[in-house]
Motif scaffolding. Structure first.
Motif, PDB file in Angstrom:
ATOM      1  N   LEU A  24      16.436  44.125  69.072  1.00  0.00           N
ATOM      2  CA  LEU A  24      15.335  43.617  68.256  1.00  0.00           C
ATOM      3  C   LEU A  24      14.087  43.404  69.098  1.00  0.00           C
ATOM      4  CD1 LEU A  24      17.308  40.922  66.247  1.00  0.00           C
ATOM      5  CD2 LEU A  24      16.224  42.933  65.241  1.00  0.00           C
ATOM      6  N   GLN A  25      12.941  43.648  68.481  1.00  0.00           N
ATOM      7  CA  GLN A  25      11.690  43.342  69.154  1.00  0.00           C
ATOM      8  C   GLN A  25      11.442  41.835  69.142  1.00  0.00           C
ATOM      9  OE1 GLN A  25       7.541  44.395  67.561  1.00  0.00           O
ATOM     10  NE2 GLN A  25       7.908  45.993  69.087  1.00  0.00           N
ATOM     11  N   SER A  72      15.555  55.760  69.468  1.00  0.00           N
ATOM     12  CA  SER A  72      14.494  55.138  70.271  1.00  0.00           C
ATOM     13  C   SER A  72      13.831  56.163  71.186  1.00  0.00           C
ATOM     14  CB  SER A  72      15.070  54.006  71.128  1.00  0.00           C
ATOM     15  OG  SER A  72      15.615  52.995  70.322  1.00  0.00           O
ATOM     16  N   ALA A  73      12.497  56.169  71.175  1.00  0.00           N
ATOM     17  CA  ALA A  73      11.760  57.067  72.060  1.00  0.00           C
ATOM     18  C   ALA A  73      11.791  56.557  73.491  1.00  0.00           C
ATOM     19  CB  ALA A  73      10.316  57.206  71.580  1.00  0.00           C
ATOM     20  N   ASP A  74      11.820  55.234  73.654  1.00  0.00           N
ATOM     21  CA  ASP A  74      11.894  54.608  74.980  1.00  0.00           C
ATOM     22  C   ASP A  74      12.400  53.184  74.796  1.00  0.00           C
ATOM     23  OD1 ASP A  74       9.617  52.973  74.223  1.00  0.00           O
ATOM     24  OD2 ASP A  74       8.359  54.715  74.689  1.00  0.00           O
ATOM     25  N   ASP A  75      12.485  52.426  75.884  1.00  0.00           N
ATOM     26  CA  ASP A  75      13.040  51.073  75.826  1.00  0.00           C
ATOM     27  C   ASP A  75      12.210  50.120  74.977  1.00  0.00           C
ATOM     28  OD1 ASP A  75      15.111  51.858  77.419  1.00  0.00           O
ATOM     29  OD2 ASP A  75      14.269  51.077  79.286  1.00  0.00           O
ATOM     30  N   SER A  76      10.938  50.430  74.792  1.00  0.00           N
ATOM     31  CA  SER A  76      10.085  49.540  73.994  1.00  0.00           C
ATOM     32  C   SER A  76      10.177  49.840  72.501  1.00  0.00           C
ATOM     33  CB  SER A  76       8.628  49.661  74.451  1.00  0.00           C
ATOM     34  OG  SER A  76       8.135  50.978  74.203  1.00  0.00           O
ATOM     35  N   ASP A  77      10.828  50.934  72.147  1.00  0.00           N
ATOM     36  CA  ASP A  77      10.957  51.330  70.740  1.00  0.00           C
ATOM     37  C   ASP A  77      12.169  50.616  70.136  1.00  0.00           C
ATOM     38  OD1 ASP A  77      10.724  52.537  68.302  1.00  0.00           O
ATOM     39  OD2 ASP A  77      11.367  54.532  68.960  1.00  0.00           O
ATOM     40  N   THR A  78      11.973  49.360  69.745  1.00  0.00           N
ATOM     41  CA  THR A  78      13.059  48.517  69.267  1.00  0.00           C
ATOM     42  C   THR A  78      12.934  48.254  67.765  1.00  0.00           C
ATOM     43  OG1 THR A  78      11.740  46.605  69.959  1.00  0.00           O
ATOM     44  CG2 THR A  78      13.446  47.365  71.483  1.00  0.00           C
ATOM     45  N   ILE A  79      13.917  47.556  67.210  1.00  0.00           N
ATOM     46  CA  ILE A  79      13.912  47.259  65.771  1.00  0.00           C
ATOM     47  C   ILE A  79      12.802  46.268  65.446  1.00  0.00           C
ATOM     48  CG2 ILE A  79      15.262  46.284  63.873  1.00  0.00           C
ATOM     49  CD1 ILE A  79      17.780  47.110  65.415  1.00  0.00           C
ATOM     50  N   ARG A  80      12.039  46.581  64.408  1.00  0.00           N
ATOM     51  CA  ARG A  80      10.948  45.703  63.978  1.00  0.00           C
ATOM     52  C   ARG A  80      10.706  45.942  62.496  1.00  0.00           C
ATOM     53  NH1 ARG A  80       9.508  49.811  67.271  1.00  0.00           N
ATOM     54  NH2 ARG A  80       7.943  51.322  66.583  1.00  0.00           N
ATOM     55  N   GLU A  81       9.763  45.232  61.930  1.00  0.00           N
ATOM     56  CA  GLU A  81       9.440  45.408  60.510  1.00  0.00           C
ATOM     57  C   GLU A  81       9.096  46.878  60.244  1.00  0.00           C
ATOM     58  OE1 GLU A  81       9.568  43.368  57.994  1.00  0.00           O
ATOM     59  OE2 GLU A  81      10.058  41.532  59.094  1.00  0.00           O
ATOM     60  N   ARG A  85      10.954  49.532  60.792  1.00  0.00           N
ATOM     61  CA  ARG A  85      11.601  50.547  61.642  1.00  0.00           C
ATOM     62  C   ARG A  85      12.940  50.044  62.187  1.00  0.00           C
ATOM     63  NH1 ARG A  85      11.177  55.279  64.062  1.00  0.00           N
ATOM     64  NH2 ARG A  85      11.794  55.629  66.226  1.00  0.00           N
ATOM     65  N   ILE A  86      13.969  50.874  62.045  1.00  0.00           N
ATOM     66  CA  ILE A  86      15.288  50.621  62.625  1.00  0.00           C
ATOM     67  C   ILE A  86      15.546  51.719  63.651  1.00  0.00           C
ATOM     68  CG2 ILE A  86      17.763  50.408  62.171  1.00  0.00           C
ATOM     69  CD1 ILE A  86      17.057  49.739  59.261  1.00  0.00           C
ATOM     70  N   LEU A 123      14.432  59.723  60.510  1.00  0.00           N
ATOM     71  CA  LEU A 123      14.699  59.736  59.078  1.00  0.00           C
ATOM     72  C   LEU A 123      13.795  58.735  58.374  1.00  0.00           C
ATOM     73  CD1 LEU A 123      18.609  59.349  59.329  1.00  0.00           C
ATOM     74  CD2 LEU A 123      17.368  61.509  59.096  1.00  0.00           C
ATOM     75  N   LYS A 124      13.626  58.925  57.078  1.00  0.00           N
ATOM     76  CA  LYS A 124      13.076  57.888  56.207  1.00  0.00           C
ATOM     77  C   LYS A 124      14.225  57.424  55.304  1.00  0.00           C
ATOM     78  CE  LYS A 124       8.570  57.344  56.931  1.00  0.00           C
ATOM     79  NZ  LYS A 124       7.599  57.889  55.982  1.00  0.00           N
ATOM     80  N   VAL A 125      14.420  56.114  55.225  1.00  0.00           N
ATOM     81  CA  VAL A 125      15.529  55.592  54.433  1.00  0.00           C
ATOM     82  C   VAL A 125      15.014  54.533  53.459  1.00  0.00           C
ATOM     83  CG1 VAL A 125      17.236  56.021  56.253  1.00  0.00           C
ATOM     84  CG2 VAL A 125      16.104  53.786  56.139  1.00  0.00           C
ATOM     85  N   LYS A 126      15.741  54.391  52.345  1.00  0.00           N
ATOM     86  CA  LYS A 126      15.416  53.367  51.350  1.00  0.00           C
ATOM     87  C   LYS A 126      16.539  52.337  51.330  1.00  0.00           C
ATOM     88  CE  LYS A 126      14.231  52.805  46.442  1.00  0.00           C
ATOM     89  NZ  LYS A 126      14.023  53.520  45.163  1.00  0.00           N
ATOM     90  N   VAL A 127      16.182  51.074  51.342  1.00  0.00           N
ATOM     91  CA  VAL A 127      17.171  49.995  51.361  1.00  0.00           C
ATOM     92  C   VAL A 127      17.815  49.878  49.980  1.00  0.00           C
ATOM     93  CG1 VAL A 127      17.584  47.534  51.736  1.00  0.00           C
ATOM     94  CG2 VAL A 127      15.894  48.743  53.140  1.00  0.00           C
ATOM     95  N   VAL A 128      19.127  50.062  49.938  1.00  0.00           N
ATOM     96  CA  VAL A 128      19.890  49.936  48.696  1.00  0.00           C
ATOM     97  C   VAL A 128      20.485  48.539  48.581  1.00  0.00           C
ATOM     98  CG1 VAL A 128      21.867  50.828  47.380  1.00  0.00           C
ATOM     99  CG2 VAL A 128      20.437  52.392  48.727  1.00  0.00           C
ATOM    100  N   ARG A 129      21.021  48.048  49.682  1.00  0.00           N
ATOM    101  CA  ARG A 129      21.584  46.696  49.712  1.00  0.00           C
ATOM    102  C   ARG A 129      21.037  46.008  50.960  1.00  0.00           C
ATOM    103  NH1 ARG A 129      26.602  47.849  48.638  1.00  0.00           N
ATOM    104  NH2 ARG A 129      27.315  48.140  50.778  1.00  0.00           N
ATOM    105  N   GLY A 130      20.174  45.043  50.741  1.00  0.00           N
ATOM    106  CA  GLY A 130      19.460  44.416  51.843  1.00  0.00           C
ATOM    107  C   GLY A 130      20.231  43.314  52.544  1.00  0.00           C
ATOM    108  N   GLY A 131      19.573  42.700  53.478  1.00  0.00           N
ATOM    109  CA  GLY A 131      20.166  41.613  54.252  1.00  0.00           C
ATOM    110  C   GLY A 131      19.320  41.343  55.477  1.00  0.00           C
ATOM    111  N   LYS A 132      19.841  40.529  56.381  1.00  0.00           N
ATOM    112  CA  LYS A 132      19.127  40.200  57.615  1.00  0.00           C
ATOM    113  C   LYS A 132      19.735  41.020  58.747  1.00  0.00           C
ATOM    114  CE  LYS A 132      17.608  36.068  58.132  1.00  0.00           C
ATOM    115  NZ  LYS A 132      17.458  34.608  58.340  1.00  0.00           N
ATOM    116  N   LEU A 133      18.966  41.939  59.294  1.00  0.00           N
ATOM    117  CA  LEU A 133      19.453  42.860  60.326  1.00  0.00           C
ATOM    118  C   LEU A 133      19.294  42.247  61.708  1.00  0.00           C
ATOM    119  CD1 LEU A 133      20.577  45.622  61.109  1.00  0.00           C
ATOM    120  CD2 LEU A 133      18.230  46.491  61.135  1.00  0.00           C
ATOM    121  N   LYS A 134      20.413  42.171  62.429  1.00  0.00           N
ATOM    122  CA  LYS A 134      20.415  41.663  63.800  1.00  0.00           C
ATOM    123  C   LYS A 134      20.675  42.815  64.762  1.00  0.00           C
ATOM    124  CE  LYS A 134      22.287  37.280  62.128  1.00  0.00           C
ATOM    125  NZ  LYS A 134      23.418  36.319  62.177  1.00  0.00           N
TER     126      LYS A 134
END
Length: 323
Positions: A215-216, A233-242, A244-245, A286-297
């Motif tokens: 996570l960022q 991830s393109a590099d180490d700074s390319d982390t999960i954020r609003e 983008r997964i 990819l581009k993805v659509k959230v079908v069943r949401g939640g809190k991603l860790k």
């Protein structure tokens, strides 16, 4: 094993003490059961199984029945009898109970207690169900497998586990770090020899692992209907954020994203969250659509049931661990 038709629920419940019978047969009991169900169904699946179903059942049962079950160490047998009989799915199935059926399941369990154990709701004790424990380990036909990990692979714990009856130590290769197994294996062999016991060691290879990255900042909320980027991830700074997964660029995870096609589902954290591929931008994006949401860790597992991933069952780490 009991079948559902073996128990006449309506007739048997009439044998309950009057105060309990009136409560169980009242309309308000339905609402009470549904409230308990929803408490143990935080993701709103309207279906409970396993431990969550057992907890909900215990809470919904009248207090004296609940105490009778919890006071006996073999109370789990009652849950198995009740859930398999109620769902008619057989021992090989995966029984679950829906929200609408839960009050009926609670009443069925009460009736089963009355039918099987008598009006006092007593459950089995060891004198009724078990033969005396065999203390001579050499006479046992069943082998005891115990997993070793950072909390139990000390010089103090290993001999205690052997003394308690462990026949096979399982080493989870997912936890192999910095020569841990090279240190632990000789300890097992030494203590087994000193104690005159035959103890085997089982190496559990990790196999391919698919996980989201780091996570960022704080865990990211995935809302139903949101369209997000999902990629390597393109590099180490390319982390999960609003919006983008990401996944780390391992050989296996590159193969997963490459194999993903429009229309397939990606399950995250054992299926708690689900996204659907709506666009494939490249072999790594990819581009993805959230079908069943939640809190991603961070580092939660990813599974793609409908895709054949072009990667070996044995990873480089598996080969190293086996050697």
């Amino acid at each position: 094993m009991y079948a559902r038709e073996d128990v006449n629920v309506g007739k048997v419940l009439q044998r309950l003490p009057k105060s309990i019978r009136e409560k169980v047969l009242a309309d308000a009991f339905l609402d009470q059961c549904w409230t308990v169900f929803k408490k143990h169904d935080p993701f709103g699946r309207e279906k409970l199984e396993g431990q969550n179903l057992w907890k909900a059942l215990l809470e919904a049962l009248p207090e004296n029945f609940r105490k009778a079950i919890l006071s006996n160490q073999y109370g789990w047998s009652l849950q198995q009898d009740s859930v398999y009989a109620f769902t008619n799915c057989g021992r090989a199935g995966e029984p679950s109970v829906s929200l609408i059926k839960f009050p009926e399941y609670v009443k069925f369990t009460l009736a089963l207690i009355m039918h099987k154990y008598g009006a006092n709701a007593k459950v089995l004790d060891c004198k009724m169900a078990l033969k005396p424990q065999e203390m001579d380990h050499s006479m046992r036909k069943t082998k005891v497998v115990a997993s070793l990990g950072p909390a139990s692979w000390s010089e103090e714990m290993i001999p205690k586990m052997i003394e308690a009856g462990t026949d096979i130590f399982r080493l989870n290769c997912s936890h192999r770090r910095d020569g841990d197994f090279e240190r632990v294996y000789p300890l097992i062999r030494r203590f087994a020899k000193d104690m005159g016991r035959k103890v085997e060691v089982l190496g559990d290879l990790q196999g391919p692992k698919f996980r989201v990255g780091e996570l960022q900042n704080d865990p990211v909320k995935l809302n139903n209907g949101d369209v997000l980027e999902f990629g390597i991830s393109a590099d180490d700074s390319d982390t999960i954020r609003e919006g983008r997964i990401t996944m780390k660029p391992t050989k296996e995870q590159n193969a997963l994203v490459k194999a993903a096609q429009v229309g397939i589902d990606l399950l995250i954290e054992d299926g708690l969250m689900k996204v659907n591929v709506v666009e494939k931008l490249s072999d790594t994006e990819l581009k993805v659509k959230v079908v069943r949401g939640g809190k991603l860790k961070a580092r939660k597992g990813v599974n793609v049931p409908d895709v054949e991933i072009d990667c070996a069952a044995l990873t480089e780490k598996d080969i190293e661990d086996a050697e």
